[in-house]
Enzyme design. Structure first.
Site, PDB file in Angstrom:
ATOM      1  N   PRO A   6       0.868  -1.194   0.000  1.00 55.24           N
ATOM      2  CA  PRO A   6       0.000   0.000   0.000  1.00 55.24           C
ATOM      3  C   PRO A   6       0.894   1.229   0.000  1.00 55.24           C
ATOM      4  CG  PRO A   6       0.135  -0.936   2.220  1.00 55.24           C
ATOM      5  CD  PRO A   6       0.942  -1.841   1.321  1.00 55.24           C
ATOM      6  N   MET A   7       0.640   2.174  -0.888  1.00 50.41           N
ATOM      7  CA  MET A   7       1.474   3.378  -0.936  1.00 50.41           C
ATOM      8  C   MET A   7       0.634   4.600  -1.265  1.00 50.41           C
ATOM      9  SD  MET A   7       4.757   1.798  -2.912  1.00 50.41           S
ATOM     10  CE  MET A   7       6.092   2.858  -2.450  1.00 50.41           C
TER      11      MET A   7
ATOM     12  N   CYS B 206       2.952   3.140   9.973  1.00 50.08           N
ATOM     13  CA  CYS B 206       3.251   4.428   9.337  1.00 50.08           C
ATOM     14  C   CYS B 206       3.896   5.391  10.341  1.00 50.08           C
ATOM     15  CB  CYS B 206       1.973   5.034   8.770  1.00 50.08           C
ATOM     16  SG  CYS B 206       2.295   6.611   7.978  1.00 50.08           S
TER      17      CYS B 206
ATOM     18  N   GLY C 241      10.470  -4.935   2.492  1.00 49.14           N
ATOM     19  CA  GLY C 241      11.576  -3.993   2.618  1.00 49.14           C
ATOM     20  C   GLY C 241      12.669  -4.236   1.599  1.00 49.14           C
TER      21      GLY C 241
ATOM     22  N   GLY D 139       7.191  -2.644  -2.697  1.00 49.91           N
ATOM     23  CA  GLY D 139       6.725  -1.259  -2.752  1.00 49.91           C
ATOM     24  C   GLY D 139       7.475  -0.471  -3.800  1.00 49.91           C
ATOM     25  N   ARG D 140       8.580   0.153  -3.364  1.00 53.67           N
ATOM     26  CA  ARG D 140       9.318   1.031  -4.281  1.00 53.67           C
ATOM     27  C   ARG D 140       9.843   0.293  -5.500  1.00 53.67           C
ATOM     28  NH1 ARG D 140      13.046   3.209   0.286  1.00 53.67           N
ATOM     29  NH2 ARG D 140      12.709   1.027   0.779  1.00 53.67           N
TER      30      ARG D 140
HETATM   31  C1  LIG Z   1       5.527   7.041  -1.247  1.00 53.56           C
HETATM   32  C2  LIG Z   1       5.252   5.977  -0.211  1.00 53.56           C
HETATM   33  C3  LIG Z   1       3.966   5.856   0.315  1.00 53.56           C
HETATM   34  C4  LIG Z   1       3.676   4.881   1.272  1.00 53.56           C
HETATM   35  N1  LIG Z   1       2.406   4.757   1.751  1.00 53.56           N
HETATM   36  C5  LIG Z   1       2.097   3.747   2.610  1.00 53.56           C
HETATM   37  C6  LIG Z   1       0.754   3.517   3.030  1.00 53.56           C
HETATM   38  O1  LIG Z   1      -0.195   4.227   2.627  1.00 53.56           O
HETATM   39  N2  LIG Z   1       0.514   2.486   3.891  1.00 53.56           N
HETATM   40  C7  LIG Z   1       1.540   1.671   4.352  1.00 53.56           C
HETATM   41  O2  LIG Z   1       1.276   0.743   5.122  1.00 53.56           O
HETATM   42  N3  LIG Z   1       2.807   1.859   3.964  1.00 53.56           N
HETATM   43  C8  LIG Z   1       3.111   2.853   3.102  1.00 53.56           C
HETATM   44  N4  LIG Z   1       4.392   3.005   2.654  1.00 53.56           N
HETATM   45  C9  LIG Z   1       5.416   2.004   3.050  1.00 53.56           C
HETATM   46  C10 LIG Z   1       5.470   0.872   2.009  1.00 53.56           C
HETATM   47  O3  LIG Z   1       4.244   0.163   1.934  1.00 53.56           O
HETATM   48  C11 LIG Z   1       6.596  -0.126   2.336  1.00 53.56           C
HETATM   49  O4  LIG Z   1       6.374  -0.676   3.601  1.00 53.56           O
HETATM   50  C12 LIG Z   1       7.976   0.529   2.330  1.00 53.56           C
HETATM   51  O5  LIG Z   1       8.134   1.383   1.195  1.00 53.56           O
HETATM   52  C13 LIG Z   1       9.100  -0.530   2.319  1.00 53.56           C
HETATM   53  O6  LIG Z   1       8.948  -1.408   1.219  1.00 53.56           O
HETATM   54  P1  LIG Z   1       9.808  -1.238  -0.153  1.00 53.56           P
HETATM   55  O7  LIG Z   1      11.258  -1.175   0.251  1.00 53.56           O
HETATM   56  O8  LIG Z   1       9.471  -2.448  -0.978  1.00 53.56           O
HETATM   57  O9  LIG Z   1       9.379   0.047  -0.767  1.00 53.56           O
HETATM   58  C14 LIG Z   1       4.713   4.001   1.726  1.00 53.56           C
HETATM   59  C15 LIG Z   1       6.001   4.144   1.201  1.00 53.56           C
HETATM   60  C16 LIG Z   1       6.279   5.119   0.261  1.00 53.56           C
HETATM   61  C17 LIG Z   1       7.690   5.224  -0.281  1.00 53.56           C
END
Ligand SMILES: Cc1cc2nc3c(=O)[nH]c(=O)nc-3n(C[C@H](O)[C@H](O)[C@H](O)COP(=O)(O)O)c2cc1C
Length: 321
Positions: free
Chosen positions: A16-17, A110, A213, A236-237
């Site tokens: 979720p982002m 968050c 992560g 995510g990213r």
């Molecule tokens: C722009 C952005 C928005 C995010 N929004 C949310 C969100 O709405 N809810 C949530 O649980 N995590 C949110 N996250 C965290 C991501 O879901 C994830 O846990 C975090 O980016 C680490 O995973 P990754 O390294 O694969 O990106 C957000 C991260 C980013 C960078």
């Protein structure tokens, strides 16, 4: 039966982002290789509740409802909610179930101050009783409930914190392998995933455990599942500039033309599906798609100035000439 139970290990889910996993981006990803589970952006349960119960406005007029738009190409889909108020969570969970979502995810990770001030997000790690009550409230909606959290607040404290959630038996638990204090500033502690698996196996083996992560490919995620024993991986990213990620493609495997086509499609989708959102939200996607080739910086700078999909498309067309 819950869709969570049907997922085969290793499975891959969309993170979720906020301002990223909106209806337009999810449609883009769905066409190029769907994850095993889609996620919405996070939505305030209190905001959904206040509109109807306090402002007496119908849900259909609530601006937050735009974050709960979805299409049938994105299934199963989980709506992520945040709240520290069980009554408001129960209300929002019921609404989400009525809208046809396949599950509810509760944000307990968050680090944003405005969210924490409400006692929600990562702050839930400091109030286990509230966390329990909020999960139970979400469960009253009758669709599967999952939780997304971190390994601790100021320091790693999975041994104390994860059982609080696992004992209430959510269908799934996602662990972002960093503390609240670490934000996203250090590499994710995948070396701790095995410990999370041991706690899950001991406290409640029925809960699907997802690691999160820094994962940027299915190949990498598959290794991590084999190494650590978790069931799935959340990306995510790694989706930025790579909506093919769940189809097994690495970012560098996609030719530039295909990336630019995807960006144009995203911009048009954004206008059509999220008409009330500001076009500038697309800037992160512009940065991610337009990179790594001669002239990228110049094109990126021009695209950053655009204010509509038609303008963005015209700038790309003139650069290709
Ligand atoms: C722009 C952005 C928005 C995010 N929004 C949310 C969100 O709405 N809810 C949530 O649980 N995590 C949110 N996250 C965290 C991501 O879901 C994830 O846990 C975090 O980016 C680490 O995973 P990754 O390294 O694969 O990106 C957000 C991260 C980013 C960078």
């Amino acid at each position: 039966m819950s869709f969570w139970k049907e997922l085969k290990k290793p499975f891959f889910v969309m993170a979720p982002m906020a301002d990223v996993t909106d209806a337009a981006f999810r449609a883009l990803v769905a066409k190029r290789g769907a994850p095993n589970v889609f996620w919405t952006e996070f939505v305030s349960a209190d905001g959904l509740y206040h509109t109807r119960e306090i402002a007496k406005m119908p849900d259909s007029e609530n601006p937050l409802m735009r974050d709960l738009e979805k299409s049938d190409a994105e299934r199963p889909i989980v709506a992520q909610l945040f709240s520290s108020n069980p009554e408001m969570m129960a209300y929002a969970a019921k609404l989400v179930a009525e809208l046809g979502f396949d599950g509810i995810d509760i944000n307990m990770g968050c680090p944003d101050r405005s969210i924490e001030k409400q006692g929600s997000g990562a702050a839930m790690m400091k109030t286990p009783e509230v966390a329990r009550a909020v999960i139970l409230a979400a469960k009253t909606a009758g669709i599967p409930v999952s939780v997304k959290t971190r390994i601790g607040y100021n320091k790693e404290s999975m041994e104390e914190w994860l059982p609080v959630v696992l004992e209430i038996a959510p269908e799934a638990l996602t662990v972002h392998l960093r503390t609240r204090k670490e934000m996203s500033l250090v590499p994710a502690h995948w070396e701790l995933m095995q410990k999370a698996v041991e706690i899950r196996d001991r406290v409640n083996p029925n809960v699907r455990l997802i690691g999160n992560g820094d994962v940027t490919s299915v190949e990498e995620g598959t290794h991590l599942v084999a190494e650590t024993g978790c069931d799935g991986v959340m990306i995510g990213r790694g989706m930025f500039g790579n909506p093919w990620v769940f189809a097994g493609r690495k970012s560098e495997d996609t030719p530039l033309e295909e990336k630019l086509e995807a960006l144009i499609e995203l911009a048009h989708g954004f206008e059509a599906l999220t008409p009330k959102k500001n076009f500038s939200i697309l800037k992160k996607h512009i940065k991610a798609f337009v990179t790594g080739f001669a002239g990228a910086a110049e094109l990126r700078a021009k695209l950053m100035e655009t204010e509509s999909a038609a303008e963005l498309e015209a700038v790309i067309a003139s650069a290709a000439r």
